[in-house]
Scaffold this motif. Structure first.
Motif, PDB file in Angstrom:
ATOM      1  N   LEU A  16       0.755  -1.242   0.204  1.00 15.35           N
ATOM      2  CA  LEU A  16      -0.110  -0.006  -0.018  1.00 15.35           C
ATOM      3  C   LEU A  16       0.786   1.177  -0.039  1.00 15.35           C
ATOM      4  O   LEU A  16       0.524   2.124  -0.675  1.00 15.35           O
ATOM      5  N   GLN A  17       2.056   1.240   0.625  1.00 15.17           N
ATOM      6  CA  GLN A  17       2.794   2.348   0.828  1.00 15.17           C
ATOM      7  C   GLN A  17       3.528   2.600  -0.640  1.00 15.17           C
ATOM      8  O   GLN A  17       3.675   3.627  -1.157  1.00 15.17           O
ATOM      9  N   TYR A  18       4.066   1.437  -1.314  1.00 11.13           N
ATOM     10  CA  TYR A  18       4.238   1.437  -2.405  1.00 11.13           C
ATOM     11  C   TYR A  18       3.413   2.339  -3.655  1.00 11.13           C
ATOM     12  O   TYR A  18       3.736   3.111  -4.283  1.00 11.13           O
ATOM     13  N   ARG A  19       2.212   1.877  -3.469  1.00 11.25           N
ATOM     14  CA  ARG A  19       1.226   2.501  -4.310  1.00 11.25           C
ATOM     15  C   ARG A  19       0.974   4.099  -4.057  1.00 11.25           C
ATOM     16  O   ARG A  19       0.799   4.724  -4.923  1.00 11.25           O
ATOM     17  N   LEU A  20       1.094   4.349  -2.730  1.00 13.38           N
ATOM     18  CA  LEU A  20       0.792   5.690  -2.279  1.00 13.38           C
ATOM     19  C   LEU A  20       1.990   6.549  -2.900  1.00 13.38           C
ATOM     20  O   LEU A  20       1.651   7.700  -3.253  1.00 13.38           O
ATOM     21  N   TRP A  21       3.189   6.138  -2.673  1.00 15.18           N
ATOM     22  CA  TRP A  21       4.354   6.860  -3.266  1.00 15.18           C
ATOM     23  C   TRP A  21       4.701   7.000  -4.520  1.00 15.18           C
ATOM     24  O   TRP A  21       5.217   7.733  -5.331  1.00 15.18           O
ATOM     25  N   PHE A  22       4.547   5.522  -5.385  1.00 15.25           N
ATOM     26  CA  PHE A  22       4.965   5.477  -6.515  1.00 15.25           C
ATOM     27  C   PHE A  22       4.012   4.853  -7.740  1.00 15.25           C
ATOM     28  O   PHE A  22       4.204   4.742  -8.910  1.00 15.25           O
ATOM     29  N   GLY A  23       3.100   4.471  -7.112  1.00 13.75           N
ATOM     30  CA  GLY A  23       1.835   4.236  -8.003  1.00 13.75           C
ATOM     31  C   GLY A  23       1.170   5.034  -8.868  1.00 13.75           C
ATOM     32  O   GLY A  23       1.642   6.113  -8.868  1.00 13.75           O
ATOM     33  N   GLU A  24       0.176   4.530  -9.408  1.00 16.99           N
ATOM     34  CA  GLU A  24      -0.677   5.417 -10.058  1.00 16.99           C
ATOM     35  C   GLU A  24      -1.477   6.472  -9.400  1.00 16.99           C
ATOM     36  O   GLU A  24      -1.966   6.154  -8.309  1.00 16.99           O
ATOM     37  N   ALA A  25      -1.414   7.819  -9.688  1.00 23.41           N
ATOM     38  CA  ALA A  25      -2.047   9.017  -8.988  1.00 23.41           C
ATOM     39  C   ALA A  25      -1.304   8.976  -7.667  1.00 23.41           C
ATOM     40  O   ALA A  25      -2.091   8.769  -6.672  1.00 23.41           O
ATOM     41  N   ASN A  26       0.112   9.024  -7.577  1.00 22.90           N
ATOM     42  CA  ASN A  26       0.677   9.062  -6.458  1.00 22.90           C
ATOM     43  C   ASN A  26       0.700  10.538  -5.617  1.00 22.90           C
ATOM     44  O   ASN A  26       0.168  11.228  -6.202  1.00 22.90           O
ATOM     45  N   LEU A  27       1.133  10.847  -4.649  1.00 18.78           N
ATOM     46  CA  LEU A  27       0.840  11.914  -3.886  1.00 18.78           C
ATOM     47  C   LEU A  27       1.562  13.002  -4.626  1.00 18.78           C
ATOM     48  O   LEU A  27       1.110  14.268  -4.624  1.00 18.78           O
TER      49      LEU A  27
END
Length: 93
Positions: A16-27
């Motif tokens: 989940l952290q990976y998706r949050l920082w590096f995934g699609e629509a990241n921060l």
């Protein structure tokens, strides 16, 4: 058994952290989009104000000759027959 649950939860957290920082629509992308939206809203406000001024000028030109005469004098340098035209130029700094 307890160890597998902890490992599973840690893997889920990492995923989940990976998706949050590096995934699609990241921060970072979301923050950049918010900034772009803010800049566009400011540009839109400036354009709306310009449109309001132009609309007021159009109404003035439609309603009377005073605005038309003022515009001809200021933009085209037109003068009446009994007038003397004097142009003041501000010095460059």
């Amino acid at each position: 058994m307890y160890r597998w649950v902890v490992v599973f939860l840690l893997l889920m957290l990492v995923g989940l952290q990976y998706r949050l920082w590096f995934g699609e629509a990241n921060l970072r992308e979301i923050l950049a989009l918010k900034e772009a939206i803010s800049e566009q809203q400011q540009a839109n406000e400036k354009l709306l104000e310009r449109n309001r001024q132009l609309e007021a000028e159009v109404q003035d030109l439609k309603q009377g000759l005073a605005a038309l005469e003022e515009r001809a004098r200021s933009e085209m340098g037109m003068i009446r027959e009994d007038e003397t035209f004097i142009q003041l130029i501000e010095p460059r700094q």
